[in-house]
Design a protein around this motif. Structure first.
Motif, PDB file in Angstrom:
ATOM      1  N   GLY A 123      38.720  19.311 -50.096  1.00 42.81           N
ATOM      2  CA  GLY A 123      39.985  19.787 -49.354  1.00 42.81           C
ATOM      3  C   GLY A 123      39.612  21.138 -48.596  1.00 42.81           C
ATOM      4  O   GLY A 123      40.374  21.550 -47.885  1.00 42.81           O
ATOM      5  N   GLU A 124      38.162  21.435 -48.514  1.00 41.06           N
ATOM      6  CA  GLU A 124      37.994  22.750 -47.969  1.00 41.06           C
ATOM      7  C   GLU A 124      37.572  22.495 -46.429  1.00 41.06           C
ATOM      8  O   GLU A 124      36.826  21.814 -46.006  1.00 41.06           O
ATOM      9  CB  GLU A 124      37.050  23.581 -48.639  1.00 41.06           C
ATOM     10  CG  GLU A 124      37.212  23.686 -50.053  1.00 41.06           C
ATOM     11  CD  GLU A 124      38.022  24.818 -50.381  1.00 41.06           C
ATOM     12  OE1 GLU A 124      38.412  25.553 -49.228  1.00 41.06           O
ATOM     13  OE2 GLU A 124      38.770  24.993 -51.340  1.00 41.06           O
ATOM     14  N   ILE A 125      38.196  23.325 -45.556  1.00 36.54           N
ATOM     15  CA  ILE A 125      38.083  23.309 -44.090  1.00 36.54           C
ATOM     16  C   ILE A 125      37.079  24.419 -43.813  1.00 36.54           C
ATOM     17  O   ILE A 125      37.307  25.504 -44.133  1.00 36.54           O
ATOM     18  CB  ILE A 125      39.207  23.160 -43.400  1.00 36.54           C
ATOM     19  CG1 ILE A 125      39.754  22.005 -43.664  1.00 36.54           C
ATOM     20  CG2 ILE A 125      39.074  23.184 -41.859  1.00 36.54           C
ATOM     21  CD1 ILE A 125      41.400  21.847 -43.049  1.00 36.54           C
ATOM     22  N   SER A 126      36.029  24.126 -42.728  1.00 37.84           N
ATOM     23  CA  SER A 126      35.153  25.394 -42.299  1.00 37.84           C
ATOM     24  C   SER A 126      35.691  26.097 -41.262  1.00 37.84           C
ATOM     25  O   SER A 126      36.732  25.666 -40.708  1.00 37.84           O
ATOM     26  CB  SER A 126      34.004  24.823 -41.886  1.00 37.84           C
ATOM     27  OG  SER A 126      33.875  24.170 -40.564  1.00 37.84           O
ATOM     28  N   PRO A 127      35.038  27.482 -41.202  1.00 31.96           N
ATOM     29  CA  PRO A 127      35.683  28.119 -39.807  1.00 31.96           C
ATOM     30  C   PRO A 127      35.254  27.103 -38.638  1.00 31.96           C
ATOM     31  O   PRO A 127      34.616  26.159 -38.427  1.00 31.96           O
ATOM     32  CB  PRO A 127      34.583  29.221 -39.795  1.00 31.96           C
ATOM     33  CG  PRO A 127      33.982  29.369 -41.085  1.00 31.96           C
ATOM     34  CD  PRO A 127      34.073  28.137 -41.739  1.00 31.96           C
ATOM     35  N   LYS A 128      35.934  27.500 -37.490  1.00 29.40           N
ATOM     36  CA  LYS A 128      35.804  26.794 -36.371  1.00 29.40           C
ATOM     37  C   LYS A 128      34.781  27.328 -35.356  1.00 29.40           C
ATOM     38  O   LYS A 128      34.433  28.399 -35.403  1.00 29.40           O
ATOM     39  CB  LYS A 128      37.001  26.715 -35.570  1.00 29.40           C
ATOM     40  CG  LYS A 128      37.311  26.047 -34.294  1.00 29.40           C
ATOM     41  CD  LYS A 128      38.928  26.192 -33.998  1.00 29.40           C
ATOM     42  CE  LYS A 128      39.154  27.418 -33.469  1.00 29.40           C
ATOM     43  NZ  LYS A 128      40.501  27.554 -33.039  1.00 29.40           N
ATOM     44  N   GLY A 129      33.727  26.251 -34.715  1.00 27.48           N
ATOM     45  CA  GLY A 129      32.820  26.841 -33.821  1.00 27.48           C
ATOM     46  C   GLY A 129      33.088  26.472 -32.420  1.00 27.48           C
ATOM     47  O   GLY A 129      33.796  25.241 -32.231  1.00 27.48           O
ATOM     48  N   ARG A 130      32.294  27.089 -31.609  1.00 27.58           N
ATOM     49  CA  ARG A 130      32.586  26.823 -30.316  1.00 27.58           C
ATOM     50  C   ARG A 130      31.000  26.317 -29.728  1.00 27.58           C
ATOM     51  O   ARG A 130      30.142  27.151 -30.136  1.00 27.58           O
ATOM     52  CB  ARG A 130      33.193  27.777 -29.274  1.00 27.58           C
ATOM     53  CG  ARG A 130      33.336  27.429 -27.908  1.00 27.58           C
ATOM     54  CD  ARG A 130      33.863  28.592 -26.927  1.00 27.58           C
ATOM     55  NE  ARG A 130      32.578  29.385 -26.770  1.00 27.58           N
ATOM     56  CZ  ARG A 130      32.907  30.529 -25.835  1.00 27.58           C
ATOM     57  NH1 ARG A 130      33.747  30.955 -25.156  1.00 27.58           N
ATOM     58  NH2 ARG A 130      31.586  31.196 -25.816  1.00 27.58           N
ATOM     59  N   THR A 131      30.998  25.450 -28.844  1.00 34.13           N
ATOM     60  CA  THR A 131      29.657  25.168 -28.367  1.00 34.13           C
ATOM     61  C   THR A 131      29.923  24.580 -26.692  1.00 34.13           C
ATOM     62  O   THR A 131      30.755  24.645 -26.298  1.00 34.13           O
ATOM     63  CB  THR A 131      28.642  24.241 -29.198  1.00 34.13           C
ATOM     64  OG1 THR A 131      27.411  24.125 -28.850  1.00 34.13           O
ATOM     65  CG2 THR A 131      29.752  22.802 -29.189  1.00 34.13           C
TER      66      THR A 131
END
Ligand SMILES: [Fe+2]
Length: 507
Positions: A123-131
């Motif tokens: 149920g865990e969501i990671s931080p968001k990344g931009r690429t």
């Protein structure tokens, strides 16, 4: 579609059986946040990139607090920062044999634009990344911007430079090595290494975990795609190829390289195909920015012969320096580099590597044998290749030295009367050597003894290179302290190389 926490996963199944019979835990439960090491992207092409994370709810514990089973990790890529327009998604396996790391190759996207990404496990969501994807291959391009970093000894200072780097308007971060330092923790440093000197896979994993938990480093990874290569400290100080190791996995140094290369791969946004095979990892590769720029990422550590003349830090050059059999890149990498440079249609050809290429007397006739100064025949072959193949605008990017320099590589390197054939921009460290000062006696000596050096600064920071069809400009982004957090960054100086005119001029 925005992900909500605790959504039911993969059709509600809690375990899936994959080909080969391995059972994948599709609904793992973690005792703590498994995304403490952040997220990253790398290896951009015109239609994709690699996404990375490594699950570690308890990074310093055995197996980083993960169960001894493969775990499913979902990922998605969106074309908007709000994560609503999904353009690619899938599920990857985080396997315990690879430290529960995930390396996803994404393709089929549009060139030269930003994308955003996120992972979910349990149920865990990671931080968001931009690429960002690279511009279309061969297409006209007005400008490319890259950041160049190296040498982040955690003990010596804060990674403030990475916080600044995360806010730069750049297409790519090039990391030239010394991502970790392998030695045990010492007292009386601004920060302290966790644990002893790294020899085993578990020890290297824990060291990466400590570095990766740094919020500033995570911010720089989450903001830009990276292209990385290692130097010596990802294994051991000043090691040289199979030096001290004979290829036998039972041999101490070979075992150490196997562990260190695997930990490096597990913790970097590298392609799945880069996964090491024992004490071998293929890191040399090329990135293309339209018709404007090609970046040749080199590995000057893995294939080199042992440093000559008793490997001293500051020695007179002995006959071994001129050994025809001495290697800096090794035959395969040399051939690949020179063939690629020979057929390149890019206006600018960057050679991103580790140790200083131009000659550098540290005192009268005293040199460091760990640099290209210890490998005269490989250096002559490199210069010969640049000249004979009429390589368009060669720019050398170097790290390792912890000081900022600008230098010019001459046709006969020690003969100041011979023409300049390439420009070398040497980036200072993110943290290694601590606060430092702008000028030192060492710097004055290097500038005096080596007229082809145009600039010196012994403070921490990184480079931002702005490349257009007419000019390569390098901004030296410097901080006046790193031993406490919060330093501002400034462009201390900028040097430029004009199209068709090798050499650097202060702008
Ligand atoms: Fe270093």
């Amino acid at each position: 579609m925005n992900w909500a926490r605790r959504d039911v996963l993969i059709g509600g199944a809690s375990a899936l059986t994959f080909m080969g019979g391995a059972t994948i835990n599709a609904a793992p439960r973690f005792l703590d946040n498994p995304f403490k090491l952040g997220v990253a992207s790398g290896e951009p092409t015109q239609d994709g990139f690699v996404l990375w994370t490594r699950l570690a709810p308890s990074p310093f514990d055995e197996m980083s607090g993960m169960p001894l089973e493969p775990v499913a990790v979902e990922w998605q890529v969106t074309s908007d920062e709000g994560m609503s327009k999904v353009v690619a998604k899938g599920s990857a396996i985080a396997d315990p044999t690879m430290g529960h790391s995930v390396h996803v190759g994404v393709s089929g996207l549009e060139p030269h634009r930003h994308y955003w990404y996120q992972f979910r496990a349990g149920g865990e969501i990671s931080p968001k990344g931009r690429t960002r994807t690279l511009p279309a291959a061969g297409a006209p391009l007005d400008v490319a911007r890259i950041g160049v970093v190296s040498c982040q000894k955690y003990e010596h200072g804060y990674f403030t430079g990475f916080q600044h780097l995360s806010r730069e308007d750049i297409d790519l971060v090039v990391h030239l090595g010394d991502y970790i330092y392998e030695k045990k923790g010492k007292f009386n440093q601004p920060r302290t290494h966790h644990g002893g000197t790294c020899y085993t896979l578990e020890e290297y994993r824990a060291r990466y975990a400590q570095y990766k938990m740094d919020a500033d480093l995570q911010a720089a990874h989450a903001a830009h795609p990276w292209a990385v290569s290692f130097d010596d400290h990802e294994v051991a100080n000043d090691y040289a190829g199979a030096d001290e190791g004979n290829g036998d996995p039972a041999d101490e140094m070979t075992g150490r390289r196997i562990a260190a290369y695997q930990a490096y791969y597990e913790n970097m946004p590298l392609r799945p195909a880069t996964k090491p095979n024992g004490p071998h990892i293929q890191l040399f590769r090329r990135l293309h920015f339209g018709n404007l720029l090609a970046i040749n990422m080199l590995d000057t550590r893995q294939y080199r012969t042992v440093q000559p003349c008793y490997a001293g830090k500051k020695v007179e050059r002995c006959d071994e320096v001129f050994d025809q059999k001495a290697a800096m890149l090794g035959m395969a990498q040399e051939k690949w580099l020179y063939d690629g440079l020979g057929v390149s249609s890019a206006r600018w050809n960057a050679i991103a590597q580790q140790v200083i290429v131009v000659p550098r007397q540290l005192a009268e006739n005293r040199y460091s044998m760990d640099k290209w100064d210890g490998y005269e025949m490989p250096r002559r072959r490199l210069i010969g290749a640049l000249e004979e193949r009429r390589v368009s605008n060669p720019i050398i990017l170097s790290g390792d030295n912890h000081r900022h320099y600008v230098a010019e590589l001459k046709s006969k390197p020690e003969d100041q009367e011979t023409p300049v054939i390439a420009t070398e921009y040497i980036g200072g460290s993110i943290a290694s050597r601590g606060d430092g000062s702008e000028m030192t006696n060492y710097g004055r000596r290097v500038l005096k003894l080596n007229p082809h050096f145009k600039y010196f600064c012994d403070q921490r920071g990184y480079l931002v290179c702005t490349i257009t069809p007419t000019q390569w400009r390098t901004d030296y982004r410097v901080m006046i302290y790193v031993e406490r957090p919060g330093a501002p960054v400034e462009t201390r100086v900028s040097f430029a190389t004009q199209d068709g005119r090798p050499g650097a001029t202060k702008v």
